[in-house]
Enzyme design. Sequence first.
Site, mmCIF file in Angstrom:
data_model
loop_
_atom_site.group_PDB
_atom_site.id
_atom_site.type_symbol
_atom_site.label_atom_id
_atom_site.label_comp_id
_atom_site.label_asym_id
_atom_site.label_seq_id
_atom_site.Cartn_x
_atom_site.Cartn_y
_atom_site.Cartn_z
ATOM 1 N N HIS A 289 28.614 35.581 48.351
ATOM 2 C CA HIS A 289 30.147 35.970 48.277
ATOM 3 C C HIS A 289 29.916 37.458 48.634
ATOM 4 O O HIS A 289 31.575 37.653 49.090
ATOM 5 C CB HIS A 289 30.090 36.321 47.122
ATOM 6 C CG HIS A 289 31.535 35.651 46.208
ATOM 7 N ND1 HIS A 289 32.487 35.043 46.857
ATOM 8 C CD2 HIS A 289 32.524 35.682 45.050
ATOM 9 C CE1 HIS A 289 33.381 34.557 46.737
ATOM 10 N NE2 HIS A 289 33.632 35.150 45.268
ATOM 11 N N ASN B 240 37.344 39.793 41.401
ATOM 12 C CA ASN B 240 38.554 39.129 40.573
ATOM 13 C C ASN B 240 40.013 39.919 40.599
ATOM 14 O O ASN B 240 40.838 39.958 40.048
ATOM 15 C CB ASN B 240 38.421 37.961 39.106
ATOM 16 C CG ASN B 240 37.581 38.292 38.433
ATOM 17 O OD1 ASN B 240 37.104 39.614 38.726
ATOM 18 N ND2 ASN B 240 37.669 38.096 37.583
ATOM 19 N N TYR C 49 24.326 41.806 43.141
ATOM 20 C CA TYR C 49 25.178 41.091 44.100
ATOM 21 C C TYR C 49 25.117 41.108 45.392
ATOM 22 O O TYR C 49 25.707 40.348 46.198
ATOM 23 C CB TYR C 49 26.739 41.475 43.004
ATOM 24 C CG TYR C 49 27.069 40.980 42.163
ATOM 25 C CD1 TYR C 49 27.060 39.823 41.778
ATOM 26 C CD2 TYR C 49 27.183 42.202 41.261
ATOM 27 C CE1 TYR C 49 27.388 39.449 40.630
ATOM 28 C CE2 TYR C 49 27.253 41.894 40.217
ATOM 29 C CZ TYR C 49 27.820 40.761 39.541
ATOM 30 O OH TYR C 49 28.509 40.732 38.500
ATOM 31 N N ASP D 32 33.981 35.605 52.495
ATOM 32 C CA ASP D 32 32.940 34.166 52.610
ATOM 33 C C ASP D 32 34.152 33.249 52.485
ATOM 34 O O ASP D 32 35.682 33.343 51.795
ATOM 35 C CB ASP D 32 32.090 34.191 51.822
ATOM 36 C CG ASP D 32 32.820 34.767 50.126
ATOM 37 O OD1 ASP D 32 33.667 35.690 49.442
ATOM 38 O OD2 ASP D 32 32.668 33.603 49.479
#
Length: 196
Positions: free
Chosen positions: A23, A76, A18, A101
């Site tokens: 993000h 999350n 990631y 973001d």
Amino acid sequence: MSEDVWLVVGLGNPGPTYAGHRHNIGYLVTDELADRMASKFRAHKTGRADVVEGRLGPAGTPGPRVVLARPRSYMNELGGPVKALATFYKVPPERIIAIHDELDIAFNTLRVKLGGGDNGHNGLRSMRGSLGTGDFYRVRAGIGRPPGRQDVADFVLSNYSKTELKDVPFHAMDAADAVESLITDGLEKTQQRFNS
């Protein structure tokens, strides 16, 4: 006043997969701040985040105490680790800054604010749920909306374009400047300077 601790949280997803995603701008900004504090992230004893503890500001000055944090959980679920750190360091929500973001702001622009909704951002939703309030500061790094009909989730979980990549380090530096300004000069002056 300078002994009051600030908790600065870079929102993102952990791991190399990631790292370059839109993000994860929060991680890039906390990296920049860690460099300014001449420190490296290390595992916190809660085991749920990596942190840097120190002071922000010009060398040799007793700048404010700051804890930079990168939760080890996915976006999350990062509220739990943030709550654990806030409890550990005795930081109230009004001394927490989330760097994240923002789809509704053009790429390479910033907005700074206190409180508000989560605007569909899973990290903010998780933080708000765990802290029991949305009344924390946000440094919102614009990523713009996806082009054409691209799905929003695919867009935020994709790498920056080649053109954008040249500007990303400067974007992260500006956001780090905004964090420093928020801590040292307060919200109003910071908004005047950064909310273009």
